[in-house]
Design an enzyme around this catalytic site. Structure first.
Site, short mmCIF file in Angstrom:
data_model
loop_
_atom_site.label_atom_id
_atom_site.label_comp_id
_atom_site.label_asym_id
_atom_site.label_seq_id
_atom_site.Cartn_x
_atom_site.Cartn_y
_atom_site.Cartn_z
N ASP A 295 -20.24 26.10 26.98
CA ASP A 295 -19.14 26.82 27.60
C ASP A 295 -19.48 27.24 29.04
O ASP A 295 -18.59 27.34 29.88
CB ASP A 295 -18.79 28.06 26.78
CG ASP A 295 -17.95 27.71 25.56
OD1 ASP A 295 -17.52 26.56 25.46
OD2 ASP A 295 -17.74 28.60 24.71
N GLY A 296 -20.77 27.47 29.34
CA GLY A 296 -21.14 27.80 30.71
C GLY A 296 -20.88 26.65 31.66
O GLY A 296 -20.38 26.84 32.77
N ARG B 120 -18.05 26.20 34.94
CA ARG B 120 -18.29 25.62 36.26
C ARG B 120 -17.21 24.58 36.59
O ARG B 120 -16.64 24.58 37.68
CB ARG B 120 -19.66 24.95 36.30
CG ARG B 120 -20.83 25.91 36.35
CD ARG B 120 -22.14 25.18 36.16
NE ARG B 120 -22.32 24.08 37.09
CZ ARG B 120 -23.22 23.10 36.92
NH1 ARG B 120 -23.99 23.10 35.86
NH2 ARG B 120 -23.34 22.14 37.82
N GLN C 152 -20.78 35.27 37.70
CA GLN C 152 -21.40 34.98 38.98
C GLN C 152 -21.13 36.13 39.95
O GLN C 152 -19.98 36.48 40.20
CB GLN C 152 -20.83 33.68 39.57
CG GLN C 152 -21.04 32.46 38.70
CD GLN C 152 -22.47 31.96 38.75
OE1 GLN C 152 -23.22 32.29 39.66
NE2 GLN C 152 -22.84 31.12 37.78
N ASP D 50 -13.41 36.45 33.20
CA ASP D 50 -13.30 37.86 33.54
C ASP D 50 -13.75 38.16 34.95
O ASP D 50 -14.47 37.38 35.58
CB ASP D 50 -14.11 38.72 32.55
CG ASP D 50 -15.53 38.19 32.32
OD1 ASP D 50 -16.19 37.83 33.30
OD2 ASP D 50 -15.96 38.14 31.16
N ASP E 237 -21.25 51.81 32.62
CA ASP E 237 -22.16 50.75 33.08
C ASP E 237 -21.39 49.65 33.80
O ASP E 237 -21.89 49.05 34.75
CB ASP E 237 -22.91 50.14 31.90
CG ASP E 237 -24.04 51.04 31.39
OD1 ASP E 237 -24.30 52.09 32.02
OD2 ASP E 237 -24.65 50.70 30.36
N ARG F 189 -28.10 55.06 37.24
CA ARG F 189 -26.85 55.70 37.63
C ARG F 189 -25.67 54.81 37.30
O ARG F 189 -25.64 53.64 37.66
CB ARG F 189 -26.87 55.98 39.14
CG ARG F 189 -25.65 56.75 39.62
CD ARG F 189 -25.78 57.09 41.08
NE ARG F 189 -24.67 57.92 41.53
CZ ARG F 189 -24.52 58.35 42.78
NH1 ARG F 189 -25.43 58.04 43.70
NH2 ARG F 189 -23.48 59.11 43.11
#
Length: 375
Positions: free
Chosen positions: A68-69, A73, A275, A176, A205, A186
């Site tokens: 899937d990666g 691309r 990315q 996304d 986060d 932080r």
């Protein structure tokens, strides 16, 4: 369909992907179709989608060979050129890819003979309060061991810049757009807007906006809902928020989601499909919304998304339910549906090619950071 030019996106770290690429090139040679590899890592650097597509001669079919990666691309390139994309499955999860490697030649024959359908998927794009860039002193920290970053997104020439509405960026997200903290000690503080109205201010986060396709990737890992890839919606999900309200919000496709970094917050990184594409300072903002373009995915048979969900996520039945009986695998019959259900999308009792299906390879696809999961 007449295939005029093929672009290949290959996971070069897998022998089976390299072998499948040879098969595609041989098919293209037999049928007189120009075929060129598209590699965003060429020449020791990384290139924009427009540069990659232009170098490949503007292919009308992009074939991805990997997991899937690798598909993401290729999909990024296909979206910029309005090309079809065919995903050949060599990954571990395989929510996006369509055919096993051994069937790639038959898949190309089917495309040439118009024996396929097009699965139209929603994409995201965005505007920002300023151009996105990664400071040079931070680039080394943001690589995650994966080589140089992609170049900064270009500004769209077909849209008007506006001091109030921001800079329109020439990029697409299949899965996304994520706003995440840079400092480990932080969290990032962000005001979240839906349709221009403040929803809430979050300390978290990360905060992400996903497509239905991306609902089974990072958003799913963060506790977000599973959304049918056939739907059009934006899925907003906070990651580890310090507040009572930690639920996802699903918006209509014409409702933009705005994310503004608050004045005393730390810096935040903007990631698109895993990315890193820029760093925001306090006071900066991005607006994420449905793109006018669509991703066009080749489908050779009806996609059993929920069957894949059950299989790939290892869903199990509640013990109490199992004790009360065993459900049949399909809620449908071999006869056509009655008139009041004829408009519904119901899978046939047996999917074409189901008897030829094979499990995915267990090798990890290293094109997507593990924290972002799979589509």
């Amino acid at each position: 369909m007449t295939v005029n030019r093929i672009g290949l996106v290959v996971h070069g770290g897998r022998a089976e992907a390299v072998d499948a690429a040879r098969t595609v090139r041989a098919w293209a040679a037999v049928h007189g179709v120009p075929c060129k590899d598209i590699d965003v890592w060429n020449d020791g650097g990384r290139h924009s989608s427009d540069e990659e597509v232009a170098a490949a001669g503007d292919p009308d079919l992009i074939v991805t060979l990997g997991g899937d990666g690798t598909f993401l691309r290729g999909a990024r390139l296909a979206a910029h050129s309005d090309a079809l994309v065919l995903g050949v499955d060599l990954g571990r999860v395989g929510f996006l890819t369509e055919v096993p490697a051994r069937a790639v030649e038959q898949a190309l024959d089917a495309i040439r003979d118009d024996r396929f359908t097009v699965d139209s998927r929603m994409l995201l794009t965005m505007r920002a309060s300023r151009r996105l860039e990664v400071p040079s002193d931070m680039e080394g920290l943001m690589r995650y061991g994966r080589g140089p970053l992609l170049p900064p997104p270009q500004v769209r020439s077909d849209c008007e810049e506006d001091t109030e509405w921001g800079v329109p960026l020439h990029l697409y997200a299949v899965n996304d757009v994520v706003l995440e903290k840079l400092s480990r000690d932080r969290q990032v503080s962000v005001g979240v807007y839906v349709s221009g109205r403040l929803l809430a201010s979050y300390s978290a986060d990360a905060l992400l906006v996903a497509t239905p396709t991306g609902s089974t990737a990072y958003s799913f890992a963060a506790g977000g809902p599973v959304v049918s890839p056939r739907a059009d919606a934006l899925v907003f999900t906070p990651v580890a928020p310090h507040m009572t309200f930690s639920r996802s919000v699903v918006t209509a496709p014409n409702e933009a989601v705005g994310l503004r970094v608050l004045e005393r917050s730390g810096q935040a990184a903007v990631s698109v499909d895993g990315q890193v594409r820029g760093v925001l300072e306090p006071g900066d903002w991005i607006g994420v919304y449905a793109a006018p373009a669509r991703l066009r995915v080749v489908r050779l048979a009806p996609m059993d998304f929920y069957g894949r969900l059950r299989e790939r996520m290892n869903l199990t039945d509640a013990p109490a339910a199992v004790a009360d009986g065993t459900p049949p695998p399909l809620w449908s019959f071999r006869t056509p549906p009655p008139g009041d259900m004829a408009h519904l999308s119901l899978l046939p009792a047996t999917l074409p090619g189901a008897e030829d299906a094979e499990p995915c390879a267990e090798a990890e696809d290293d094109d997507v950071a593990p924290a972002h999961g799979r589509a």
